[in-house]
Each structure stands twice: as structure tokens, then as C-alpha cells.
Design a protein around this motif. Structure first.
Motif, PDB file in Angstrom:
ATOM      1  N   GLY A 129       1.019  -0.981  -0.087  1.00 47.59           N
ATOM      2  CA  GLY A 129      -0.070  -0.222  -0.149  1.00 47.59           C
ATOM      3  C   GLY A 129       0.942   1.130  -0.202  1.00 47.59           C
ATOM      4  N   GLY A 130       2.003   0.588   0.286  1.00 50.18           N
ATOM      5  CA  GLY A 130       2.728   2.673   0.351  1.00 50.18           C
ATOM      6  C   GLY A 130       3.131   2.697  -1.028  1.00 50.18           C
ATOM      7  N   PRO A 131       4.110   1.609  -1.600  1.00 47.21           N
ATOM      8  CA  PRO A 131       4.373   2.552  -3.488  1.00 47.21           C
ATOM      9  C   PRO A 131       2.631   2.661  -4.105  1.00 47.21           C
ATOM     10  CG  PRO A 131       5.317   0.665  -2.269  1.00 47.21           C
ATOM     11  CD  PRO A 131       4.507   0.871  -1.387  1.00 47.21           C
ATOM     12  N   ILE A 132       2.159   1.930  -3.770  1.00 42.76           N
ATOM     13  CA  ILE A 132       0.730   2.926  -4.347  1.00 42.76           C
ATOM     14  C   ILE A 132      -0.149   4.232  -3.704  1.00 42.76           C
ATOM     15  CG2 ILE A 132      -1.929   2.609  -4.057  1.00 42.76           C
ATOM     16  CD1 ILE A 132      -1.450  -0.672  -3.349  1.00 42.76           C
ATOM     17  N   ALA A 133       0.589   4.225  -2.460  1.00 42.51           N
ATOM     18  CA  ALA A 133       0.078   5.718  -2.049  1.00 42.51           C
ATOM     19  C   ALA A 133       0.949   6.746  -2.537  1.00 42.51           C
ATOM     20  CB  ALA A 133       0.539   5.873  -0.801  1.00 42.51           C
ATOM     21  N   PHE A 134       2.130   6.518  -3.188  1.00 38.61           N
ATOM     22  CA  PHE A 134       3.112   7.054  -3.342  1.00 38.61           C
ATOM     23  C   PHE A 134       2.880   7.793  -4.745  1.00 38.61           C
ATOM     24  CE2 PHE A 134       7.175   5.031  -0.484  1.00 38.61           C
ATOM     25  CZ  PHE A 134       6.957   6.548   0.509  1.00 38.61           C
ATOM     26  N   GLU A 135       2.603   6.212  -5.665  1.00 40.67           N
ATOM     27  CA  GLU A 135       1.390   6.259  -6.776  1.00 40.67           C
ATOM     28  C   GLU A 135       0.875   7.439  -6.771  1.00 40.67           C
ATOM     29  OE1 GLU A 135       1.630   5.693 -11.081  1.00 40.67           O
ATOM     30  OE2 GLU A 135       3.726   5.951  -9.597  1.00 40.67           O
ATOM     31  N   MET A 136      -0.421   7.711  -5.843  1.00 43.38           N
ATOM     32  CA  MET A 136      -1.272   8.112  -5.686  1.00 43.38           C
ATOM     33  C   MET A 136      -0.798   9.937  -5.829  1.00 43.38           C
ATOM     34  SD  MET A 136      -3.822   6.349  -3.631  1.00 43.38           S
ATOM     35  CE  MET A 136      -5.085   7.155  -3.867  1.00 43.38           C
ATOM     36  N   TYR A 137       0.308  10.070  -4.785  1.00 40.31           N
ATOM     37  CA  TYR A 137       1.561  11.398  -4.382  1.00 40.31           C
ATOM     38  C   TYR A 137       1.391  12.484  -5.801  1.00 40.31           C
ATOM     39  CZ  TYR A 137       2.643  15.336  -1.650  1.00 40.31           C
ATOM     40  OH  TYR A 137       3.069  16.528  -1.183  1.00 40.31           O
ATOM     41  N   ARG A 138       2.329  10.788  -6.178  1.00 40.61           N
ATOM     42  CA  ARG A 138       2.804  11.657  -7.767  1.00 40.61           C
ATOM     43  C   ARG A 138       1.551  11.821  -8.726  1.00 40.61           C
ATOM     44  NH1 ARG A 138       6.744   7.651  -6.339  1.00 40.61           N
ATOM     45  NH2 ARG A 138       5.737   6.027  -7.931  1.00 40.61           N
ATOM     46  N   THR A 139       0.520  10.721  -9.054  1.00 39.76           N
ATOM     47  CA  THR A 139      -0.683  11.495  -9.180  1.00 39.76           C
ATOM     48  C   THR A 139      -1.297  12.812  -9.393  1.00 39.76           C
ATOM     49  OG1 THR A 139      -0.815   9.093 -10.371  1.00 39.76           O
ATOM     50  CG2 THR A 139      -2.642  10.681 -10.416  1.00 39.76           C
ATOM     51  N   ALA A 140      -1.911  12.844  -7.658  1.00 40.81           N
ATOM     52  CA  ALA A 140      -2.932  14.014  -7.440  1.00 40.81           C
ATOM     53  C   ALA A 140      -2.283  14.082  -5.882  1.00 40.81           C
ATOM     54  CB  ALA A 140      -4.315  13.387  -7.747  1.00 40.81           C
ATOM     55  N   PRO A 141      -1.499  15.114  -5.716  1.00 43.94           N
ATOM     56  CA  PRO A 141      -1.049  15.127  -4.692  1.00 43.94           C
ATOM     57  C   PRO A 141      -2.111  16.142  -3.918  1.00 43.94           C
ATOM     58  CG  PRO A 141      -0.043  17.163  -6.398  1.00 43.94           C
ATOM     59  CD  PRO A 141      -0.406  15.553  -6.948  1.00 43.94           C
ATOM     60  N   GLN A 142      -2.913  16.898  -4.786  1.00 40.89           N
ATOM     61  CA  GLN A 142      -4.112  17.250  -3.984  1.00 40.89           C
ATOM     62  C   GLN A 142      -4.978  16.845  -3.299  1.00 40.89           C
ATOM     63  OE1 GLN A 142      -3.603  16.543  -6.846  1.00 40.89           O
ATOM     64  NE2 GLN A 142      -5.941  16.887  -8.480  1.00 40.89           N
ATOM     65  N   ARG A 143      -5.656  15.868  -3.555  1.00 45.00           N
ATOM     66  CA  ARG A 143      -6.065  14.511  -2.543  1.00 45.00           C
ATOM     67  C   ARG A 143      -5.767  14.302  -1.322  1.00 45.00           C
ATOM     68  NH1 ARG A 143      -9.676  12.550  -6.809  1.00 45.00           N
ATOM     69  NH2 ARG A 143     -11.282  12.623  -5.250  1.00 45.00           N
ATOM     70  N   PHE A 144      -4.944  14.323  -0.195  1.00 40.35           N
ATOM     71  CA  PHE A 144      -4.009  14.462  -0.127  1.00 40.35           C
ATOM     72  C   PHE A 144      -4.049  15.294   1.306  1.00 40.35           C
ATOM     73  CE2 PHE A 144      -1.886  11.686  -2.257  1.00 40.35           C
ATOM     74  CZ  PHE A 144      -1.792   9.712  -1.714  1.00 40.35           C
ATOM     75  N   LEU A 145      -4.517  15.389   2.520  1.00 38.19           N
ATOM     76  CA  LEU A 145      -4.651  15.636   4.072  1.00 38.19           C
ATOM     77  C   LEU A 145      -3.496  15.446   4.592  1.00 38.19           C
ATOM     78  CD1 LEU A 145      -8.246  15.561   4.852  1.00 38.19           C
ATOM     79  CD2 LEU A 145      -6.980  17.588   4.433  1.00 38.19           C
ATOM     80  N   GLY A 146      -2.968  14.335   4.623  1.00 39.11           N
ATOM     81  CA  GLY A 146      -1.904  13.931   4.689  1.00 39.11           C
ATOM     82  C   GLY A 146      -1.658  11.964   4.929  1.00 39.11           C
ATOM     83  N   LEU A 147      -0.412  11.657   5.171  1.00 42.77           N
ATOM     84  CA  LEU A 147      -0.304  10.208   4.240  1.00 42.77           C
ATOM     85  C   LEU A 147       0.849   9.546   5.987  1.00 42.77           C
ATOM     86  CD1 LEU A 147       1.038   8.988   1.804  1.00 42.77           C
ATOM     87  CD2 LEU A 147       2.867   9.922   2.362  1.00 42.77           C
ATOM     88  N   ILE A 148      -0.405   7.694   5.759  1.00 39.67           N
ATOM     89  CA  ILE A 148       0.611   7.332   6.331  1.00 39.67           C
ATOM     90  C   ILE A 148       1.438   5.974   5.932  1.00 39.67           C
ATOM     91  CG2 ILE A 148      -0.494   6.347   8.102  1.00 39.67           C
ATOM     92  CD1 ILE A 148      -2.897   7.379   8.689  1.00 39.67           C
TER      93      ILE A 148
END
Length: 300
Positions: A129-148
Motif C-alpha cells: 500500500g505504500g508504493p500505491i500511496a506514493f503513486e497516488m501522490y505523484r498523480t494527485a497530491p492535492q487529494r492528500f490531507l496527510g500520509l501514513i
């Protein structure tokens, strides 16, 4: 391979189920349990609570039930906790032509947010799930309030690790998804937990068995070929919590320390007596760490 029959009205996109007691407490927490048609797949999700959105992404080859002990306590602290089964895992299904990839898993998660009308969320990823979250952040950082980041890694897989994941894929093809459980449980839980809490091992084993062979192969390929996310770490500007089991032998604490050093202002919490599935094995400690970090970060 399906374990949960998919038929008629049982698969309404939004199936509302009431619950009065969930693992860990929060009696009466509002719960949704349903399916969403996403990018050609049918994604199972569970949503508990009504507060600040928190989307949690499971690792390989598990399901959203990895977070069964986290949903209600986090909801009781003021968060809407959403867990999903990646395509082919748990109760989710995937088309044969697209069993899963890093990009697809990330797109699925973002599409789930869209369908649940979540413009932003705290997004957490355990292991794969970490690499998936990194990919999401590269794609759409504006969707993140925070990251775990939970028992995960930003480095690409080395030669030895690549071949471990290739072996996992081959074993799933040859002997079935259930054959992966003995390989993984020795790393998911500490020896003490396996000896003293056999029900925990049985629960994780049952989750592993639910995956399809195609998903096991796809997820193993994602882990073997994941990109280098070390450069991504330096671009992260949202509050970030890194959770790590002290006894994690898959991605040991050294990797979490390296992530903490590269994400500006991030918080590292190492959980004693926990292995790779620290979020499950020591759920109470993990919940406390998440709640304290989120409140201290103004994410409440």
C-alpha cells in the motif's frame, strides 16, 4: 477464483449495513459496506465513522480486513475510516485483462474517493500500500490531507527481493493462494504472537486465501518492479506519519528511518513487539500513534 459469490441485489454499489459493535470498540459507529464499479473492476469497501476521511490501503496479499481492528477506534476519535480490497483481493474482482498494476491500484483508490465524494483524505498504505500511496501522490497530491506509511519502503526492490516476489507468484500459480500463507505469516507476526495468539495467525491466513491467483501474480510483480520513490519523499508537503514494527523483517526499521529523514517534518513511531503486520498485531498502539499524530498535525 472467487470465494464470495457476486449476484443480483447483494451487489448494490452502496450497501448500507448497521453495526453496533466492531473490533476495538466504538459502539454504534456508522458503517457502510458495499461495492463500487471502478475502472472495469468491482471494488469492495468498508466505511466506518463520519469525521475526517482516512483511506487505508492494505498490503500483499491481504485485504481491507487487515484494518478490522483500526476502523472503529479511529472512527471513535473523529475519523471516517475507509478500507478497500484492491482488485482481485478480498471480495473485490478484476477483469482478466487487467488483474492489477501499480498505476491501476492507484487509479482505483482515487476513483473510490471520487465515488464516495471525498475530495481529500488522509491516505495510508501498509507494505504494498505504500508504493500505491506514493503513486497516488505523484498523480494527485492535492487529494492528500496527510500520509501514513505503515511497514513499507520507498526503495526499489533489489535483485534478491525481486526474485522472492517472483517466487511468490510462481508458488501461487502452482499451488494456489493458500500456499502463500506459511511463507508470509512468519514475517507478518512475531513468533510470540503466532505461539500465544493462534487466532491472529488464522485470521491472516484466511485473508491470504481469499486472493485470486491472478491478483497474487499481479501484486508480486508490483512489488518486484516498484519504482524508486526516494525522490518522491522529498516532494511530500503534507503531514506524514511513518509506523514501523520493531521486529519487521520484510522492511526493517532502517528503511523507515531513511524515509523519516527524507520527508520534511515527518514523524516516525516504532512499535515494540510487532512484525510486518504491526497495524494488526499491535492495533491499539498503532491506533494511539495515528490519533496522536493526526491531532497534533491539525487533521481533526
Amino acid at each position: 477464483m472467487r470465494r464470495f459469490p457476486l449476484h443480483h441485489a447483494a451487489l448494490l454499489s452502496l450497501s448500507l449495513l448497521a453495526t453496533s459493535a466492531l473490533a476495538g470498540g466504538s459502539e454504534g459507529a456508522a458503517m457502510q459496506d458495499g461495492f463500487l464499479d471502478v475502472n472495469g473492476a468491482r471494488i469492495h469497501y468498508v466505511s466506518v465513522g463520519t469525521g475526517t476521511p482516512m483511506l487505508l490501503l492494505h498490503g500483499y496479499p491481504l485485504s481491507g480486513e487487515l484494518f478490522a481492528r483500526n476502523r472503529a477506534p479511529l472512527a471513535a476519535a473523529g475519523y471516517r475510516v475507509i478500507t478497500i480490497d484492491h482488485r482481485g483481493y478480498g471480495q473485490s474482482t478484476a477483469p482478466a485483462e487487467n488483474p492489477g498494476s501499480l498505476e491501476t491500484y492507484a487509479q482505483d483508490a482515487l476513483a473510490v474517493m471520487d465515488q464516495l465524494n471525498l475530495s481529500k483524505a488522509i491516505i495510508g498504505g501498509m507494505s504494498m500500500g505504500g508504493p500505491i500511496a506514493f503513486e497516488m501522490y505523484r498523480t494527485a497530491p492535492q487529494r492528500f490531507l496527510g500520509l501514513i506509511l505503515i511497514d513499507t519502503i520507498a526503495n526499489p526492490a533489489g535483485i534478491v527481493e525481486q526474485n522472492i516476489w517472483k517466487g511468490m507468484a510462481q508458488k501461487a500459480v502452482t499451488f494456489g493462494p493458500q500456499s502463500l500463507a506459511p511463507e508470509l505469516l512468519k514475517d507478518m507476526l512475531t513468533g510470540q504472537t503466532r505461539a500465544e495468539r493462534p487466532a491472529d495467525a488464522a485470521l491472516l491466513t484466511n485473508i491470504v486465501k481469499q486472493a485470486s491467483v491472478a491478483a497474487d501474480v499481479a501484486g508480486a510483480n508490483v512489488l518486484a518492479t516498484r519504482p524508486d520513490s526516494l525522490t518522491t519523499l522529498k516532494t511530500i508537503t503534507v503531514p506524514t506519519l511513518i509506523l514501523e514494527g520493531r521486529e519487521d523483517t520484510v522492511y526493517p526499521p532502517e528503511f523507515s528511518l531513511k524515509m523519516q529523514q527524507n520527508v520534511p517534518g515527518s514523524t516516525l513511531v516504532i512499535i515494540p513487539g510487532a512484525a510486518h503486520a504491526a497495524i494488526f498485531e499491535k492495533a491499539s498502539a498503532a491506533n494511539t500513534a495515528i490519533i496522536n499524530w493526526a491531532r497534533n498535525s491539525g487533521l481533526r
